[in-house]
Design a protein around this motif. Structure first.
Motif, PDB file in Angstrom:
ATOM      1  N   ALA A 322      71.634  67.634  15.982  1.00 45.48           N
ATOM      2  CA  ALA A 322      70.750  68.489  15.192  1.00 45.48           C
ATOM      3  C   ALA A 322      70.662  69.848  15.866  1.00 45.48           C
ATOM      4  CB  ALA A 322      69.358  67.865  15.067  1.00 45.48           C
ATOM      5  N   THR A 323      70.322  70.856  15.084  1.00 41.82           N
ATOM      6  CA  THR A 323      70.203  72.205  15.633  1.00 41.82           C
ATOM      7  C   THR A 323      68.786  72.430  16.127  1.00 41.82           C
ATOM      8  OG1 THR A 323      71.902  73.045  14.147  1.00 41.82           O
ATOM      9  CG2 THR A 323      70.426  74.664  15.160  1.00 41.82           C
ATOM     10  N   ARG A 324      68.671  72.787  17.397  1.00 43.71           N
ATOM     11  CA  ARG A 324      67.376  73.106  17.994  1.00 43.71           C
ATOM     12  C   ARG A 324      67.591  74.273  18.944  1.00 43.71           C
ATOM     13  NH1 ARG A 324      62.504  70.357  18.054  1.00 43.71           N
ATOM     14  NH2 ARG A 324      61.063  70.960  19.730  1.00 43.71           N
ATOM     15  N   GLY A 325      66.847  75.332  18.771  1.00 45.19           N
ATOM     16  CA  GLY A 325      67.016  76.501  19.619  1.00 45.19           C
ATOM     17  C   GLY A 325      68.377  77.155  19.452  1.00 45.19           C
ATOM     18  N   GLY A 326      68.960  77.017  18.273  1.00 39.04           N
ATOM     19  CA  GLY A 326      70.242  77.654  18.001  1.00 39.04           C
ATOM     20  C   GLY A 326      71.453  76.879  18.464  1.00 39.04           C
ATOM     21  N   ALA A 327      71.254  75.693  19.040  1.00 40.79           N
ATOM     22  CA  ALA A 327      72.382  74.895  19.522  1.00 40.79           C
ATOM     23  C   ALA A 327      72.336  73.506  18.911  1.00 40.79           C
ATOM     24  CB  ALA A 327      72.342  74.800  21.036  1.00 40.79           C
ATOM     25  N   SER A 328      73.498  72.911  18.751  1.00 42.92           N
ATOM     26  CA  SER A 328      73.594  71.555  18.229  1.00 42.92           C
ATOM     27  C   SER A 328      73.516  70.577  19.396  1.00 42.92           C
ATOM     28  CB  SER A 328      74.912  71.367  17.471  1.00 42.92           C
ATOM     29  OG  SER A 328      75.002  70.065  16.941  1.00 42.92           O
ATOM     30  N   ILE A 329      72.541  69.691  19.370  1.00 35.10           N
ATOM     31  CA  ILE A 329      72.316  68.757  20.473  1.00 35.10           C
ATOM     32  C   ILE A 329      72.032  67.364  19.913  1.00 35.10           C
ATOM     33  CG2 ILE A 329      71.418  70.519  22.049  1.00 35.10           C
ATOM     34  CD1 ILE A 329      68.591  69.523  21.300  1.00 35.10           C
ATOM     35  N   PRO A 330      72.290  66.311  20.711  1.00 36.47           N
ATOM     36  CA  PRO A 330      71.942  64.953  20.258  1.00 36.47           C
ATOM     37  C   PRO A 330      70.431  64.738  20.322  1.00 36.47           C
ATOM     38  CG  PRO A 330      72.872  64.880  22.472  1.00 36.47           C
ATOM     39  CD  PRO A 330      73.000  66.298  22.005  1.00 36.47           C
ATOM     40  N   THR A 331      69.889  64.137  19.287  1.00 31.95           N
ATOM     41  CA  THR A 331      68.449  63.913  19.187  1.00 31.95           C
ATOM     42  C   THR A 331      68.173  62.421  18.992  1.00 31.95           C
ATOM     43  OG1 THR A 331      68.462  64.300  16.798  1.00 31.95           O
ATOM     44  CG2 THR A 331      68.074  66.204  18.235  1.00 31.95           C
TER      45      THR A 331
END
Length: 465
Positions: A322-331
């Motif tokens: 998911a995108t958080r803070g402009g970056a795609s990261i595993p959530t």
């Protein structure tokens, strides 16, 4: 609908004689309150009190949120994203101290839940099928709370059984100011409670209530933590062979975690703490701190953990990018329901019994150890473990990490194994390496408790004085 805890609010009122936790679990209401023998005079009274004990487990600093959160953020599974609401910052950074509100909350809520269980256990009612069942469940609840308190507020059993544990409180006494029992004494009390629970309970109701084999599953975990591998394996196999539970498979894995209703099917869940549409923590619920669809989503997946999952592994889908803070990261999407019938907190699962049996079989029975751990990998579309020797043991521990991620176990595994924690670059530079010797590897006895209890005052954990 999760009917068992539907009337939790009524239950709390009914047992308000248990007292306030404004300062400490010792600061109880006046002893002139209603006599417990009168208050719990019938089986119906006992059931209401038992419901209150279960409701206490849902406290935000117990299984409502902090216990499962601590087990991952204090280890190397979850971290606090830079975009956050300042929840659990001190645990992400390993900077908590004696005035930490979450530690105080766990201490006070934990002993409140213990006192609620004590009320049920001590009720002067003649034995019957119902009374024995209710008291058996209360013994299991008390054991569960003590097990978590002693693991967070004391050094592990594997470190020094004679070291300071937590106070054992088995009766209602407004004047009581106990000191810390030894770790060994606390574990002896836990096992005594679980033995009674196993003997007294005769019925299975649903996944939100303790049953005979849920108590035995908890005892398997207790023995594993004590490094008593023969008893851990015996208890785990008792659940596997006699409990009547079935394991979640690759085909029903997504549906199992997407569902939020208490079940009666005995699918996978031995015991969970329920949060339904009536009794829940709303924005403070466990699901909210992880969900990117809610207002928080503060805690996300550490990159090295995500990298462990093969693309075919069905568990990988629980951690969507998911995108958080402009970056795609595993959530984290293991607790996806954030309204109505909220996602429950899984406490004990059948798959963990296989992992306990695997670890407890090593090193004497490597073939059995591989068979038990691969019972889990085969149901996740993961590559079977084929290693031997020390590598086999490490693979079992890694499989525990993957299977039980975000259920509160990783940090407690680090503790019982007495291992240093290497957390990686997702964490602040000063909190990437947490050696076992770090005094903050155990929580402080809350300052509020020290202030009101002269017995425990000189028994603070080392480093916090």
């Amino acid at each position: 609908m999760k009917t068992f805890l539907k009337y939790a609010g009524v239950a709390v009122l009914a047992i308000s004689l248990l007292g306030s936790c404004k300062k400490s679990f010792l600061e109880l209401n006046s002893p002139t309150n209603v006599d417990p023998g009168v208050a719990l005079a019938t089986e119906a009274d006992l059931l209401i009190a038992l419901r209150g004990a279960y409701a206490g487990l849902r406290n935000v600093d117990l299984f409502g949120r902090s216990f499962p959160i601590w087990g991952d953020i204090m280890a190397d599974n979850s971290y606090q994203h830079t975009l956050n609401t300042n929840r659990y910052t001190l645990y992400n950074n390993f900077t908590f101290n004696t005035t930490d509100a979450n530690a105080l909350g766990a201490w006070t809520a934990g002993y409140s839940a213990i006192l609620r269980a004590n009320r049920v256990i001590a009720a002067p009612l003649p034995a019957s099928a119902n009374v024995d069942q209710y008291k058996g469940e209360a013994y299991a609840i008390r054991a569960l709370i003590y097990f978590n308190l002693v693991r967070y507020f004391a050094r592990p059993y594997t470190d020094n059984p004679s070291g300071p544990g937590v106070p054992i409180v088995l009766t209602y006494d407004p004047e009581l100011k106990p000191g810390r029992s030894t770790v060994q004494e606390v574990y002896a009390q836990i096992n005594d409670d679980l033995n009674k629970a196993y003997t007294m309970m005769t019925r299975y109701v649903n996944s939100s209530q303790f049953s005979k084999y849920a108590a035995k599953g908890l005892q398997a975990k207790v023995y594993l933590t004590m490094n008593d591998m023969p008893n851990a394996k015996t208890a785990a196999l008792d659940v596997i062979n006699n409990g009547g539970f079935t394991a979640v498979t690759a085909a029903n894995h997504a549906g199992y975690w997407a569902g939020s209703a208490v079940t009666t099917t005995k699918l996978e869940t031995l015991f969970e703490v329920s949060s339904d549409a009536v009794a829940n923590l709303a924005f403070d619920a466990l699901s909210y701190i992880y969900s990117q669809a809610g207002n928080y989503g503060d805690l996300v997946v550490n990159d090295p953990l995500y990298a462990l999952f093969e693309t075919t592994d069905v568990r990988r889908a629980l951690y969507p990018m998911a995108t958080r803070g402009g970056a795609s990261i595993p959530t984290v999407n293991k607790y996806p329901v954030i309204s109505g019938d909220y996602s429950d907190t899984k406490v004990l699962r059948l798959s963990e019994m296989y992992l306990i049996a695997a670890e407890a079989s090593y090193p004497a029975e490597e073939t059995a150890a591989r068979d038990y751990v691969n019972y889990v990998t085969s149901r996740r579309n993961a590559t079977a473990i084929a290693s031997t020797g020390v590598q086999l043991y490490e693979d079992i521990i890694t499989e525990r990490r993957k299977e039980l991620a975000f259920e509160g176990d990783r940090y407690l595994d680090y503790m019982r194994l007495k291992r240093d924690i290497v957390r990686g670059t997702n964490y602040p530079a000063a909190a990437r390496n947490i050696p076992y010797s770090n005094f903050r590897r155990v929580l402080p006895i809350p300052q509020t408790e020290l202030d009101v209890n002269p017995t425990i005052r000189p028994q603070q954990n080392a480093g916090y004085n």
